[in-house]
Enzyme design. Structure first.
Site: not given
Length: 380
Positions: A81, A116, A200
């Protein structure tokens, strides 16, 4: 002697789910926007740094090939990230050292390709192989913090309420709908005590920045945003017990960033922090010394982290509302801070903003608080 560094161009595309777009087609409009924002001839760009976690090989070359910005050094960086905030750090370092005068930073990610679910992590990691996906890790953080400091379910949910309210004002945010505490708590359970609206959303997105030395920045804009500090560090391997209620890597990085910038937390008007889950934002209040240990819930509840408070945290909506396309996040946080310091944030403008901060952590691997952490401090 080191050179001062400024941001003269910023661009990003709205975050969301765009399964029909390729990675390159997501990113090149953000690059064009940053170039146009700086009013710069692309031929002035001397190097590019591209951050992405799952973008595949030669992401920067694929993106810049779309607009003919090739034949320059292009460095591709993966740091979970923190990928594009790591790219920003190295761009700043290259300009500060005098190697380049004008560089491009790109952050991009396309998470819809996974269809997903939680992010795919490395199964060779023993914690991952035993089910330690990111929602589970942050749920453990939340449970321990609630046990230690008496944080309530309502206070935890208020993080999502605040950031959804901020995100409503951001045309680039993925989630643009207000929510209530009751709706947050009633949303689908993910990992106790975290519910769906405290996690998130996955999605796609891109952001870009033009970084210049202070000596050439006035050639492009009369209002460059200076970078006072750029700190990148990695976690310390700690086998056995780790205190999940405090992020050691962020505390250490924050102390280094304050020292480099020559300011303290009281000077900060707004902060974009890595709120991948609701509990994360709360523990970062304390890591940056915006409030004392154990007081994050009260700090939030009393309105100190929203407009009109002591420091506006995640005016963009943060990862909870703006979205979290992994590799794009760090660059997007920087874009938000730059726009705020220029007074260009529209309805979500932080009044009188002069100092801003962006913060992105990366990765969850066995034995580490986080794998990476990058913090930048900016001034107008």
């Amino acid at each position: 002697m080191t050179t001062g560094v400024s941001v003269v161009g910023a661009g990003m595309v709205p975050f969301g789910k765009f399964p029909e777009r390729s990675l390159a087609d997501l990113a090149w409009p953000a690059v064009k926007q940053a170039l146009n924002d700086a009013g710069i001839d692309p031929r002035r760009v001397q190097a590019a740094f591209c951050g992405t976690a799952f973008g595949g090989m030669m992401s920067g070359q694929r993106i810049l090939g779309r607009i003919g910005l090739t034949g320059i050094p292009i460095t591709n960086m993966e740091n979970a990230c923190s990928a594009s905030s790591t790219a920003l750090h190295h761009a700043v370092s290259s300009v500060r050292s005098g190697q380049y005068d004008v560089v491009l930073v790109i952050g991009v990610e396309k998470l819809t390709k996974f269809g997903g679910g939680t992010l795919p992590l490395e199964e060779e990691d023993w914690e991952v192989s035993n089910g330690m996906v990111m929602p589970a890790l942050y749920a453990m953080r939340a449970q321990r913090y609630m046990h230690e400091f008496g944080l309530t379910d309502r206070q935890l949910a208020l993080v999502s309420v605040k950031n959804r309210r901020h995100g409503l004002l951001n045309p680039d945010a993925q989630m643009r709908k207000e929510t209530t505490v009751e709706e947050v708590l009633a949303s689908r359970p993910i990992a106790e005590p975290l519910t769906l609206l405290q996690c998130c959303p996955a999605g796609d997105g891109a952001a870009a920045l033009i970084i210049c030395s202070d000596k050439v920045a006035p050639q492009f804009r009369t209002d460059p945003v200076r970078i006072l500090a750029s700190d990148l560090t990695s976690g310390k391997y700690t086998p056995g017990f780790r205190d999940l209620t405090t992020p050691e890597i962020t505390r250490r990085g924050a102390a280094e960033a304050w020292e480099h910038a020559g300011i303290g937390p009281d000077a900060v008007d707004l902060a974009e922090v890595h709120d991948a889950f609701s509990i994360a934002e709360l523990i970062y209040y304390e890591a940056f010394d915006f409030c004392a240990r154990g007081e994050a819930g009260a700090f939030l509840e009393q309105g100190h982290s929203t407009f009109g408070g002591k420091v506006v945290v995640n005016p963009s909506g943060g990862l909870l509302a703006k979205g979290h396309p992994i590799g794009a996040t760090g660059a997007a946080q920087a874009v938000e801070v730059v726009r705020q310091l220029r007074g260009e944030a529209g309805e979500r403008q932080v009044e009188g903003a002069r100092i801003g901060l962006s913060h992105a952590t990366g990765g969850g691997i066995a034995g580490f608080d986080h794998g990476a952490c990058s913090i930048h401090i900016y001034a107008r």
